[in-house]
Scaffold this active site. Structure first.
Site, PDB file in Angstrom:
ATOM      1  N   GLY A 184       0.854  -1.186   0.000  1.00  0.00           N
ATOM      2  CA  GLY A 184       0.000   0.000   0.000  1.00  0.00           C
ATOM      3  C   GLY A 184       0.882   1.226   0.000  1.00  0.00           C
ATOM      4  O   GLY A 184       1.779   1.340   0.841  1.00  0.00           O
ATOM      5  N   ALA A 185       0.659   2.142  -0.920  1.00  0.00           N
ATOM      6  CA  ALA A 185       1.608   3.245  -1.120  1.00  0.00           C
ATOM      7  C   ALA A 185       1.969   3.986   0.170  1.00  0.00           C
ATOM      8  O   ALA A 185       3.151   4.080   0.517  1.00  0.00           O
ATOM      9  CB  ALA A 185       1.044   4.203  -2.170  1.00  0.00           C
ATOM     10  N   ASP A 194      -1.318   4.389  -6.536  1.00  0.00           N
ATOM     11  CA  ASP A 194       0.098   4.319  -6.179  1.00  0.00           C
ATOM     12  C   ASP A 194       0.874   5.485  -6.758  1.00  0.00           C
ATOM     13  O   ASP A 194       1.976   5.792  -6.282  1.00  0.00           O
ATOM     14  CB  ASP A 194       0.672   2.981  -6.647  1.00  0.00           C
ATOM     15  CG  ASP A 194       0.022   1.840  -5.887  1.00  0.00           C
ATOM     16  OD1 ASP A 194      -1.078   1.423  -6.279  1.00  0.00           O
ATOM     17  OD2 ASP A 194       0.590   1.413  -4.869  1.00  0.00           O
ATOM     18  N   ASN A 201      -2.558   2.243 -10.544  1.00  0.00           N
ATOM     19  CA  ASN A 201      -3.125   1.524  -9.413  1.00  0.00           C
ATOM     20  C   ASN A 201      -3.043   0.031  -9.689  1.00  0.00           C
ATOM     21  O   ASN A 201      -2.586  -0.401 -10.744  1.00  0.00           O
ATOM     22  CB  ASN A 201      -4.573   1.971  -9.145  1.00  0.00           C
ATOM     23  CG  ASN A 201      -5.057   1.555  -7.762  1.00  0.00           C
ATOM     24  OD1 ASN A 201      -4.378   1.765  -6.766  1.00  0.00           O
ATOM     25  ND2 ASN A 201      -6.210   0.916  -7.715  1.00  0.00           N
ATOM     26  N   LYS A 202      -3.511  -0.755  -8.718  1.00  0.00           N
ATOM     27  CA  LYS A 202      -3.398  -2.198  -8.843  1.00  0.00           C
ATOM     28  C   LYS A 202      -3.921  -2.707 -10.187  1.00  0.00           C
ATOM     29  O   LYS A 202      -4.953  -2.233 -10.668  1.00  0.00           O
ATOM     30  CB  LYS A 202      -4.211  -2.843  -7.711  1.00  0.00           C
ATOM     31  CG  LYS A 202      -4.132  -4.334  -7.609  1.00  0.00           C
ATOM     32  CD  LYS A 202      -2.738  -4.881  -7.609  1.00  0.00           C
ATOM     33  CE  LYS A 202      -1.864  -4.205  -6.616  1.00  0.00           C
ATOM     34  NZ  LYS A 202      -0.428  -4.421  -6.790  1.00  0.00           N
TER      35      LYS A 202
END
Ligand SMILES: CSC[C@H]1O[C@H](OP(=O)(O)O)[C@H](O)[C@@H]1O
Length: 357
Positions: free
Chosen positions: A55-56, A246, A256-257
């Site tokens: 997680g960023a 992120d 992002n993911k």
């Protein structure tokens, strides 16, 4: 490295202990809550790289504490030598993962603080000052996430269906999360949201972490396989999508993911707003567009034998990018701790930073 079970009301990703960093091994969730005691920057590097912490914002916080551990362990008391060592520790931690800009944001902040500290005082003062900076990063993140939740809350009405992807919750941050923050605040205010959590292959942050977090909090959550988002939207069960990020590029493109881009396209096709929850620390005006964001590729084993069971033939080719980029035209709004940013993002993100100085 030692490990112990920390009994807390809700699992937290990181606990600073003064001489060690207690890191929740998120790979073991939801079955086991195991805190790892880390004593060196190398152990922190490995914790980030292996996604024990992920997680960023949480990655940035872990790295900041890794710098403190490295500084405290170093014997030098001469300013230049100490500063060079701190910079070298930062350089090593910066190689742990490439996409989440919070890692580099936090390390830059620690390097800047180190340069300020060595102007006066002793090595004990310098180490104490670095420790306070890392603690401040974690404390600020909790307030930033709550502010994101407060700004996002008006977007969510009682009874709404909200889909999210991956985990941008308390486990990805100091507390509350970014995308999950409005869900926690809605729950605190008696607003009933029906959350749909994508399982998020291959590491299953949605199934293992988001569903776990929200269930623990008593929030209505339904777990979906990643390939179900379109059908659920077509049934009219989703009125909004909110995800974390992120790295947000200067033009509003969002990394992002992996799978986020697909969700964004589906949301647009169904006329559903697609929100990105992002602290300012995740917005990178030095990265012009999404094409400039480095995308981490991870091991084939994450796909072919995730969690210990082989589900693909030996030797098969695998492509395993950990993130994708959602072009800004699919992003309805970016929700920050300073307020909601809408298109045109190039202008409005720059203006936000100008106002925030
Ligand atoms: C609030 S940041 C959460 C962000 O980080 C996750 O990536 P990973 O689990 O690989 O660290 C994912 O992209 C989330 O949206």
């Amino acid at each position: 490295m030692n490990q112990h079970i920390e009994q807390t009301s809700a699992p937290v990703s990181l606990i600073w202990k003064g001489d060690r960093l207690a890191m929740l091994d998120q790979r073991l969730l939801p079955e086991s809550i195991v805190m790892l005691d880390l004593f060196t920057p190398e152990e922190v590097w490995e914790g980030i790289h292996a996604m024990k912490v992920r997680g960023a914002p949480a990655i940035g916080m872990a790295a900041a504490y890794g710098v403190v551990l490295g500084a405290k362990a170093y014997g030098a008391s001469e300013a230049t030598e100490w500063l060079e060592h701190v910079q070298a520790v930062c350089g090593h931690l910066a190689t742990s993962r490439p996409t989440a800009v919070n890692l580099f944001w936090a390390l830059d902040r620690m390097k800047k603080r180190a340069q300020e500290l060595v102007q006066t005082g002793t090595v004990e003062n310098w180490n104490a000052g670095l420790e306070q900076e890392a603690i401040a990063i974690q404390a600020e993140d909790e307030q930033v996430c709550r502010s994101i939740g407060e700004h996002a809350l008006p977007l969510f009405e009682d009874g709404m269906g909200v889909l999210t992807h991956c985990n941008a919750g308390g486990l990805a941050t100091a507390k509350y999360g970014t995308a999950l923050a409005p869900m926690y605040l809605a729950h605190e205010n008696g607003i009933h949201l029906k959350v749909f959590a994508d399982e998020t292959r291959p590491v299953l942050q949605g199934a293992r972490l988001t569903a776990f977090e929200l269930q623990q909090a008593g929030i209505d959550v339904t777990l979906l396989c990643d390939n179900m988002a379109g059908m659920v939207m077509s049934k009219g069960w989703v009125q909004a999508v909110i995800v974390g990020t992120d790295r947000v590029a200067a033009n509003g493109d969002v990394a992002n993911k992996i799978g986020t881009y697909s969700v964004a396209v589906l949301a647009k096709a169904h006329g559903i707003p697609f929100y990105v929850a992002s602290p300012l620390s995740t917005i990178d005006l030095n990265t012009p567009t999404g094409a400039d964001i480095p995308i981490e590729e991870r091991s084939a084993e994450e796909v072919t034998e995730g969690f210990g069971r082989r589900t693909a033939p030996q030797g098969v080719k695998v492509f395993n990018p950990a993130f994708d980029v959602t072009p800004n035209e699919y992003v309805t709004a970016i929700i920050t701790e300073k307020g909601i940013v809408r298109p045109p993002y190039s202008n409005n993100l720059a203006a936000l930073f100008k106002e925030s100085r």
